[in-house]
Write a protein that holds these residues in place. Structure first.
Motif, PDB file in Angstrom:
ATOM      1  N   ASP A   1       0.794  -1.133   0.069  1.00  0.00           N
ATOM      2  CA  ASP A   1      -0.006   0.101  -0.087  1.00  0.00           C
ATOM      3  C   ASP A   1       0.956   1.255   0.130  1.00  0.00           C
ATOM      4  OD1 ASP A   1      -2.247  -1.947   0.320  1.00  0.00           O
ATOM      5  OD2 ASP A   1      -3.053  -0.744   1.943  1.00  0.00           O
ATOM      6  N   ASP A   2       0.126   2.201  -0.658  1.00  0.00           N
ATOM      7  CA  ASP A   2       0.964   3.865  -0.342  1.00  0.00           C
ATOM      8  C   ASP A   2       1.901   4.197  -1.403  1.00  0.00           C
ATOM      9  OD1 ASP A   2      -1.024   4.048   1.578  1.00  0.00           O
ATOM     10  OD2 ASP A   2       0.119   3.711   3.129  1.00  0.00           O
TER      11      ASP A   2
ATOM     12  N   HIS B   1      -5.450   3.584  -5.132  1.00  0.00           N
ATOM     13  CA  HIS B   1      -5.784   3.669  -3.739  1.00  0.00           C
ATOM     14  C   HIS B   1      -6.099   5.179  -3.308  1.00  0.00           C
ATOM     15  CE1 HIS B   1      -4.658   2.439   0.475  1.00  0.00           C
ATOM     16  NE2 HIS B   1      -3.691   3.336   0.606  1.00  0.00           N
TER      17      HIS B   1
ATOM     18  N   HIS C   1      -6.052   9.985  -0.016  1.00  0.00           N
ATOM     19  CA  HIS C   1      -6.201   8.883   1.138  1.00  0.00           C
ATOM     20  C   HIS C   1      -7.117   9.336   2.176  1.00  0.00           C
ATOM     21  CE1 HIS C   1      -4.186   6.067   3.746  1.00  0.00           C
ATOM     22  NE2 HIS C   1      -3.831   5.436   2.574  1.00  0.00           N
TER      23      HIS C   1
ATOM     24  N   TYR D   1      -6.849   3.493   4.751  1.00  0.00           N
ATOM     25  CA  TYR D   1      -7.019   3.221   6.035  1.00  0.00           C
ATOM     26  C   TYR D   1      -7.878   2.181   6.205  1.00  0.00           C
ATOM     27  CZ  TYR D   1      -5.447   8.188   6.630  1.00  0.00           C
ATOM     28  OH  TYR D   1      -4.708   9.351   6.528  1.00  0.00           O
TER      29      TYR D   1
HETATM   30 ZN   LIG Z   1      -2.894   3.543   2.603  1.00  0.00          ZN
END
Ligand SMILES: [Zn+2]
Length: 310
Positions: free
Chosen positions: A75-76, A220, A224, A260
């Protein structure tokens, strides 16, 4: 899909060692590279690694997955994934699914990452105090109310609990108020944000190189946010931005990961509308009846708790 998908999905964030190019002196901790490698060794004993394309074919064409199918997700879109994860996966001829935000070079950091830097630098009480000093009386009232609200979910009885409580307050109720405050604190305590962010997130060249090396990419969001905190219009805009961005690297339908792990009931419809075939949560789950709520195991937690993967 007619039956639940049997699939172990691993979730990773930072993979780095103190002082390496990914950590870059930030003090932000992550899963040590060796721990990641030994987890791959462990997983390979009981599981068969599959790619995003295998999972998509299982969802869309009912093609069976091998027994003990395991998908690796990241992720991210942080540089750790190019510097450390990609190198290791490529050597092992494995594929990962990387969930990357739609960021442009002038965007700087998302709120969550700004908090990571400042927490590493100031510590929890230091960061909380620095923010509190800059809030006006109305914002202080909101802060106190929000803290009360989240105390049940994030009991502040351990340092981790206290950190999660502060994060919830900042990333949800005060997200629009503290953005500018955190930007200022970042410039004072860490450095020039835009410049640092350019090296912190994967750039398009790195993404293309990873894609050429067998990696896959999913959406994603752009900013965010918690999806259960923003409204439906904002959710649609976040998902659309993700689709518009990801189509330059990956042919659809795509995968998405909820920022999240925040969920909202309308997300599956919106995701489907914009070309996403599956979405990944942060819930711990190995059988998945709904392709838009696929559960995952946190690799770092598994490594710490020494639990089985199967
Ligand atoms: Zn994330």
């Amino acid at each position: 899909m007619n039956h639940p998908l049997d699939l172990t999905v691993m979730m990773y964030h930072y993979i780095r060692d103190p002082g390496d190019a990914a950590e870059a002196g930030s003090g932000i901790p992550g899963m040590p590279v060796k721990t990641f490698e030994s987890q791959l060794d462990e997983l390979s004993k009981q599981n068969t690694f599959v790619t995003w394309l295998d999972v998509r074919a299982a969802l869309q064409e009912n093609r069976p997955l091998p027994n003990g199918a395991c998908l690796l997700t990241f992720d991210d879109g942080v540089c750790d994934h190019y510097l450390n994860a990609f190198r290791i996966l490529y050597q092992r001829k494995l594929s990962g699914l990387f969930f990357v935000m739609d960021r442009s070079e002038s965007d700087g950091f998302i709120l969550a990452h700004r908090i990571h830097f400042l927490l590493a630098k100031l510590g929890l009480p230091g960061l909380r105090d620095a923010i509190w000093e800059r809030l006006n009386p109305l914002q202080r009232e909101q802060f106190t109310q929000a803290e009360k609200k989240y105390q049940l979910k994030y009991p502040p009885i351990s340092l981790d609990g206290q950190i999660n409580l502060l994060k919830a307050v900042l990333q949800r109720d005060l997200s629009s108020d503290v953005n500018q405050i955190l930007r200022e604190l970042f410039e004072i305590h860490i450095g020039p944000e835009i410049e640092l962010a350019q090296n912190y997130y994967l750039n398009t060249d790195q993404i293309r190189e990873m894609a050429a090396g067998g990696m896959h990419f999913g959406g994603h969001s752009r900013n965010h946010p918690w999806f259960d905190w923003i409204d439906a219009e904002a959710r649609a805009a976040e998902i659309k931005a993700s689709a518009d961005w990801i189509r330059q690297f990956e042919s659809g339908p795509w995968a998405f990961a909820y920022p999240y792990g925040g969920l909202s009931e309308d997300s599956p419809i919106l995701l489907k509308e914009y070309g996403f075939a599956a979405a990944f949560t942060t819930r711990t789950q190995l059988r998945h009846p709904n392709p838009y709520y696929i559960g995952r195991l946190d690799g770092e937690e598994v490594a710490q708790n020494g639990q089985g993967y199967a």
